[in-house]
Write an enzyme that holds these catalytic residues in place. Sequence first.
Site, PDB file in Angstrom:
ATOM      1  N   LYS A  29       0.843  -1.194   0.000  1.00  0.00           N
ATOM      2  CA  LYS A  29       0.000   0.000   0.000  1.00  0.00           C
ATOM      3  C   LYS A  29       0.890   1.260   0.000  1.00  0.00           C
ATOM      4  O   LYS A  29       2.108   1.168   0.220  1.00  0.00           O
ATOM      5  CB  LYS A  29      -0.908  -0.036   1.230  1.00  0.00           C
ATOM      6  CG  LYS A  29      -1.900  -1.215   1.217  1.00  0.00           C
ATOM      7  CD  LYS A  29      -2.796  -1.192   2.442  1.00  0.00           C
ATOM      8  CE  LYS A  29      -3.849  -2.277   2.390  1.00  0.00           C
ATOM      9  NZ  LYS A  29      -4.811  -2.157   3.513  1.00  0.00           N
ATOM     10  N   TYR A  69     -12.192  -2.280  -3.593  1.00  0.00           N
ATOM     11  CA  TYR A  69     -12.789  -2.395  -2.251  1.00  0.00           C
ATOM     12  C   TYR A  69     -14.314  -2.312  -2.298  1.00  0.00           C
ATOM     13  O   TYR A  69     -14.934  -1.890  -1.318  1.00  0.00           O
ATOM     14  CB  TYR A  69     -12.224  -1.310  -1.336  1.00  0.00           C
ATOM     15  CG  TYR A  69     -10.827  -1.604  -0.805  1.00  0.00           C
ATOM     16  CD1 TYR A  69     -10.550  -2.791  -0.116  1.00  0.00           C
ATOM     17  CD2 TYR A  69      -9.789  -0.689  -0.954  1.00  0.00           C
ATOM     18  CE1 TYR A  69      -9.279  -3.064   0.393  1.00  0.00           C
ATOM     19  CE2 TYR A  69      -8.508  -0.949  -0.447  1.00  0.00           C
ATOM     20  CZ  TYR A  69      -8.267  -2.138   0.228  1.00  0.00           C
ATOM     21  OH  TYR A  69      -7.012  -2.391   0.739  1.00  0.00           O
ATOM     22  N   PHE A  77     -15.494   3.820   7.072  1.00  0.00           N
ATOM     23  CA  PHE A  77     -14.108   4.173   6.756  1.00  0.00           C
ATOM     24  C   PHE A  77     -13.805   4.139   5.256  1.00  0.00           C
ATOM     25  O   PHE A  77     -12.686   4.424   4.841  1.00  0.00           O
ATOM     26  CB  PHE A  77     -13.131   3.258   7.516  1.00  0.00           C
ATOM     27  CG  PHE A  77     -13.301   1.784   7.237  1.00  0.00           C
ATOM     28  CD1 PHE A  77     -12.728   1.187   6.114  1.00  0.00           C
ATOM     29  CD2 PHE A  77     -14.025   0.977   8.103  1.00  0.00           C
ATOM     30  CE1 PHE A  77     -12.880  -0.159   5.853  1.00  0.00           C
ATOM     31  CE2 PHE A  77     -14.182  -0.388   7.853  1.00  0.00           C
ATOM     32  CZ  PHE A  77     -13.605  -0.952   6.715  1.00  0.00           C
ATOM     33  N   ARG A 105      -2.410 -14.675   3.680  1.00  0.00           N
ATOM     34  CA  ARG A 105      -3.123 -13.957   4.746  1.00  0.00           C
ATOM     35  C   ARG A 105      -2.443 -14.183   6.095  1.00  0.00           C
ATOM     36  O   ARG A 105      -2.321 -13.257   6.890  1.00  0.00           O
ATOM     37  CB  ARG A 105      -4.579 -14.429   4.837  1.00  0.00           C
ATOM     38  CG  ARG A 105      -5.450 -14.032   3.674  1.00  0.00           C
ATOM     39  CD  ARG A 105      -5.861 -12.593   3.691  1.00  0.00           C
ATOM     40  NE  ARG A 105      -6.818 -12.272   4.725  1.00  0.00           N
ATOM     41  CZ  ARG A 105      -7.497 -11.125   4.795  1.00  0.00           C
ATOM     42  NH1 ARG A 105      -7.309 -10.193   3.859  1.00  0.00           N
ATOM     43  NH2 ARG A 105      -8.330 -10.886   5.766  1.00  0.00           N
ATOM     44  N   ASN A 132      -1.931  -0.060   7.357  1.00  0.00           N
ATOM     45  CA  ASN A 132      -1.441  -1.428   7.595  1.00  0.00           C
ATOM     46  C   ASN A 132      -0.602  -1.998   6.445  1.00  0.00           C
ATOM     47  O   ASN A 132      -0.468  -3.204   6.305  1.00  0.00           O
ATOM     48  CB  ASN A 132      -2.584  -2.351   8.033  1.00  0.00           C
ATOM     49  CG  ASN A 132      -3.663  -2.499   6.984  1.00  0.00           C
ATOM     50  OD1 ASN A 132      -3.580  -1.884   5.922  1.00  0.00           O
ATOM     51  ND2 ASN A 132      -4.662  -3.320   7.258  1.00  0.00           N
ATOM     52  N   HIS A 135      -1.856  -5.323   1.357  1.00  0.00           N
ATOM     53  CA  HIS A 135      -3.134  -5.993   1.095  1.00  0.00           C
ATOM     54  C   HIS A 135      -2.883  -7.436   0.678  1.00  0.00           C
ATOM     55  O   HIS A 135      -1.887  -7.721   0.011  1.00  0.00           O
ATOM     56  CB  HIS A 135      -3.875  -5.274  -0.050  1.00  0.00           C
ATOM     57  CG  HIS A 135      -5.028  -6.068  -0.580  1.00  0.00           C
ATOM     58  ND1 HIS A 135      -6.274  -6.053   0.012  1.00  0.00           N
ATOM     59  CD2 HIS A 135      -5.112  -6.956  -1.607  1.00  0.00           C
ATOM     60  CE1 HIS A 135      -7.069  -6.891  -0.649  1.00  0.00           C
ATOM     61  NE2 HIS A 135      -6.389  -7.442  -1.643  1.00  0.00           N
ATOM     62  N   GLU A 146      -9.391  -9.754  -8.085  1.00  0.00           N
ATOM     63  CA  GLU A 146      -8.395  -8.689  -7.910  1.00  0.00           C
ATOM     64  C   GLU A 146      -7.287  -8.782  -8.977  1.00  0.00           C
ATOM     65  O   GLU A 146      -6.847  -7.761  -9.511  1.00  0.00           O
ATOM     66  CB  GLU A 146      -7.814  -8.776  -6.493  1.00  0.00           C
ATOM     67  CG  GLU A 146      -8.852  -8.383  -5.445  1.00  0.00           C
ATOM     68  CD  GLU A 146      -8.505  -8.782  -4.012  1.00  0.00           C
ATOM     69  OE1 GLU A 146      -7.405  -9.344  -3.793  1.00  0.00           O
ATOM     70  OE2 GLU A 146      -9.324  -8.530  -3.119  1.00  0.00           O
TER      71      GLU A 146
END
Length: 169
Positions: A29, A69, A77, A105, A132, A135, A146
């Site tokens: 990110k 997203y 958010f 993950r 964070n 992704h 994706e």
Amino acid sequence: MIATLLYAFSLAIDVIMAEQRERTFIMVKPDGVQRGLVGTIINRFEQKGFKLVALKFTWPSEELLQKHYSDLSSRPFFPGLVKYMSSGPVVPMVWEGLNAVKTGRQMLGATNPADSLPGTIRGDLCIEVGRNIVHGSDSVESANKEIALWFTEKEVIGWTPANEKWVYE
Ligand code: IDP
Ligand code: MG
């Protein structure tokens, strides 16, 4: 008889090969890029033994991120998330290997770094959920969606690493 056995064996090999070809979409990110963590994040996946099959450096549009997203569009958010994710360049990637989605993950750690265990990428390298750094797809279905959103078919490269026989038995 021998032919049947050979056929069964080749089918079993095909199943193993298909499992090894599971693909996941991982993206550094904007905060990960700004903080100079691109190499570190790539290194985690490389060292694990996963195979890099696509990678680019790009500054994504809000429109692309809204699609990426889309599942979260009703969350409070969401506007801040799209703003953050479009605030600078990112490094989208596709990594391939056995259980790449689930293991990817686990390597990332929990969404909120406060809950990510030490040893995970988020657990070791960041603090807040809204920053964070990386992704990762949450299912094979999301991964396929994706990958198709961020890469053309030609940009995902099938190849055989020299060490493959030392990663899988
Ligand atoms: P994931 O990235 O672990 O899959 P998701 O629930 O899909 O987590 O959320 C996507 C991203 O949205 C998170 O990685 C994080 O950057 C951001 N996010 C999730 N929950 C919050 C929140 O409560 N506040 C701010 N940002 C959030
Ligand atoms: Mg998610």
